[in-house]
Design a protein around this motif. Structure first.
Motif, PDB file in Angstrom:
ATOM      1  N   LYS A 103      19.197  43.901   5.670  1.00  0.00           N
ATOM      2  CA  LYS A 103      19.580  42.545   5.280  1.00  0.00           C
ATOM      3  C   LYS A 103      20.159  42.584   3.874  1.00  0.00           C
ATOM      4  O   LYS A 103      19.633  43.258   2.989  1.00  0.00           O
ATOM      5  CB  LYS A 103      18.361  41.620   5.321  1.00  0.00           C
ATOM      6  CG  LYS A 103      17.733  41.470   6.690  1.00  0.00           C
ATOM      7  CD  LYS A 103      16.513  40.554   6.656  1.00  0.00           C
ATOM      8  CE  LYS A 103      16.904  39.133   6.294  1.00  0.00           C
ATOM      9  NZ  LYS A 103      15.731  38.220   6.358  1.00  0.00           N
ATOM     10  N   PHE A 116      24.249  41.206   7.388  1.00  0.00           N
ATOM     11  CA  PHE A 116      23.589  42.458   7.719  1.00  0.00           C
ATOM     12  C   PHE A 116      24.563  43.625   7.600  1.00  0.00           C
ATOM     13  O   PHE A 116      25.752  43.494   7.926  1.00  0.00           O
ATOM     14  CB  PHE A 116      23.044  42.426   9.154  1.00  0.00           C
ATOM     15  CG  PHE A 116      21.996  41.377   9.379  1.00  0.00           C
ATOM     16  CD1 PHE A 116      20.645  41.674   9.224  1.00  0.00           C
ATOM     17  CD2 PHE A 116      22.357  40.083   9.734  1.00  0.00           C
ATOM     18  CE1 PHE A 116      19.676  40.698   9.424  1.00  0.00           C
ATOM     19  CE2 PHE A 116      21.399  39.104   9.935  1.00  0.00           C
ATOM     20  CZ  PHE A 116      20.054  39.416   9.779  1.00  0.00           C
ATOM     21  N   ALA A 141      19.688  40.262  15.183  1.00  0.00           N
ATOM     22  CA  ALA A 141      20.305  39.587  14.028  1.00  0.00           C
ATOM     23  C   ALA A 141      20.997  38.300  14.459  1.00  0.00           C
ATOM     24  O   ALA A 141      20.844  37.245  13.807  1.00  0.00           O
ATOM     25  CB  ALA A 141      21.304  40.524  13.351  1.00  0.00           C
TER      26      ALA A 141
END
Length: 529
Positions: free
Chosen positions: A358, A422, A451
């Motif tokens: 992240k 990401f 995600a």
């Protein structure tokens, strides 16, 4: 030559007896075949060859140094200046050359799916197959739109016109010149059709930010709930594979704008690589290549005329051009809301970047500016070990403005819309290329899916000691030990040494961004000093 003179010459060219305007796909296919510019294949596509230029000619690309743009362009090896005098002389020669052709072909359409921000364009071609390419790659107007169409930018492509560098002020016989004041792209000496597509993308990368719209070299798709995702990545990182999701609709595969209203596709078609293409690996692309598509430099069986996608003896850069409507699962028109997730894809052959991490806003801006992936041993002559490759904003060859302009716009939009960003490594794990192994595609898909579904928004993370990235401790469907690179290596000291080597390359590359806010390097770059 004044702008009036430029327009007068253009009007004379377009009003000539040899001009075919807005031919249909069947008409263009007939012209391609009757003029022997290409052959018909079993898929229904026409195949054409581009001669000695099988890819872009970046050293032959120029921007006219004009008063209104001279202080805005990021001049250098990518954006090379050329004088108005050189452009005007070449322009007159090319126009005269085209007026003498037996036939020329004109397409009128748009760049930009959002009507509020689209750019009306026209493409003038010496070759019928180039005009078919333009018809498939740009946005095609309705009958009503064509009636009111007034071109704001013109592409003139004359592959048969070869420049004389000693006389014409070019570097070679080939030239791709953009004049923002005269609103013209002038292309000569190359048959590679991609120059037209990328020239208009370069134009949009100037025009859109001037209208406070972020232009992006990325693919985009949207989920059932209207959630939009962007995928950035250089060649070989899996951008096409991962953005082609049967559960999500495609907005576009290559070029987008991000306006105050959301995301829109710049193009009306796709320009897909076909080397090794098969139905099993990429069914969407394989099925899209039908009548009216253009195959570029693809070898075909001389008897059956079947495309031989595994044969790259002519060039590795074989491609197919087709309208986006040839893909089943699309958004039409190619417009959607604001992204909720951005994925940066990298194929790290050093084997040290996490498979998913992240990013903070500063890290997102840092990795956006870096545009990292690896060039592998054996892919180019002289490359004997993995090499770090950096392409600014994942699209360095097409950015007329300073990189900081695009990065600052991205950071602002991440803040405005609360976007989760990401970094996904589709490269190597457990060691560098030659020692470790390629990341399991099923695991990568699971990570990307998590995600996109928001499953990683609030998960527990650990900080990578070298790059400072936040690594999720758990991802559904992925073994925990895969997530932390250091745990996949047999020798932790060897991992740290290789990770610090790559971190040093990131830092060396980032030195060229001395014009960006220092906090981006301090807060977004590798953690090691």
């Amino acid at each position: 030559m004044s702008s009036v003179g430029i327009k007068s010459e253009l009007a004379q060219l377009l009003n000539g007896q040899n001009v075919h305007t807005q031919l249909s796909v069947p008409q263009l296919v007939e012209k391609v075949l009757s003029r022997k510019e290409g052959v018909l294949t079993t898929s229904g596509a026409v195949r054409a060859e581009t001669g000695k230029y099988t890819g872009r000619s970046p050293e032959d690309k120029f921007i006219v140094d004009e008063p209104s743009v001279t202080d805005k362009i990021d001049w250098g090896s990518v954006n090379q200046p050329i004088s108005s005098e050189v452009f005007e002389k070449l322009y007159s020669k090319v126009v005269s050359y085209l007026q003498e052709r037996e036939e020329i072909f004109v397409f009128k359409g748009f760049a930009g799916a959002d009507e509020k921000y689209r750019l009306p364009i026209q493409v003038i071609n010496e070759y019928a197959w180039h005009n078919l390419f333009a018809h498939q790659l740009f946005i095609r107007p309705t009958g009503e739109e064509l009636t009111d169409h007034e071109s704001k930018f013109t592409v003139i492509s004359a592959p048969g016109f070869k420049a004389d560098p000693a006389v014409d002020g070019t570097k070679s016989e080939t030239f791709i010149i953009v004049s923002f004041e005269r609103r013209i792209v002038l292309i000569g000496g190359t048959e590679y059709a991609g120059e037209m597509k990328k020239s208009i993308f370069s134009v949009m990368n100037y025009e859109l930010p001037e209208a406070d719209i972020l232009s992006m070299h990325c693919s985009a798709n949207v989920g059932a709930e209207g959630d939009v995702a962007l995928f950035f990545g250089l060649s070989g990182t899996g951008k096409t594979t991962l953005s082609a999701d049967p559960n999500r609709r495609l907005i576009g595969d290559d070029e987008h704008g991000w306006s105050p209203n959301g995301v829109f596709n710049v193009e009306g078609g796709c320009y897909a690589k076909t080397a090794g293409l098969s139905y099993e690996k990429e069914p969407q692309i394989y099925n899209a290549i039908t009548f009216g598509s253009v195959l570029e430099n693809v070898i075909v069986d001389p008897e059956s005329r079947a495309p031989l996608y595994d044969d790259t003896s002519l060039t590795e850069n074989t491609r197919a051009a087709y309208p986006i409507q040839a893909i089943d699962n699309i958004v039409e028109p190619s417009i959607a809301g604001h992204p909720s997730v951005i994925v940066f894809l990298t194929a790290d052959a050093f084997g040290v970047l996490p498979p998913i991490s992240k990013l903070t806003k500063e890290q997102a801006m840092y990795h956006f500016l870096s545009g990292f992936t690896s060039k592998l041993a054996g892919t180019e002559r002289g490359v004997t070990s993995p090499e770090a490759t950096f392409s600014t904003c994942f699209g360095a060859p097409f950015l007329p403005l300073p990189a900081a302009r695009y990065a600052e716009m991205l950071g602002k939009k991440i803040d405005e819309h609360g976007v989760q960003v990401f970094l996904v490594n589709t490269g190597w794990t457990g060691g560098s290329y030659g020692v470790g192994k390629r990341m399991n595609l099923a695991y990568t898909r699971a990570m990307v899916q998590a995600a996109l579904n928001g499953e990683l928004d609030n998960v527990e993370t650990t900080k990578d000691e070298v790059f400072g990235l936040s690594i999720p401790l758990h991802v559904p469907g992925v073994p925990d030990e895969v997530l932390q690179p250091i745990k996949t290596w047999d020798d932790e000291d060897a991992y740290r040494a290789k990770a610090k080597e790559l971190a040093g390359k990131f830092k060396d590359n980032f030195k060229k961004f001395d014009h960006v806010d220092k906090s981006i390097a301090e807060l977004g770059g590798p953690a090691v000093k």
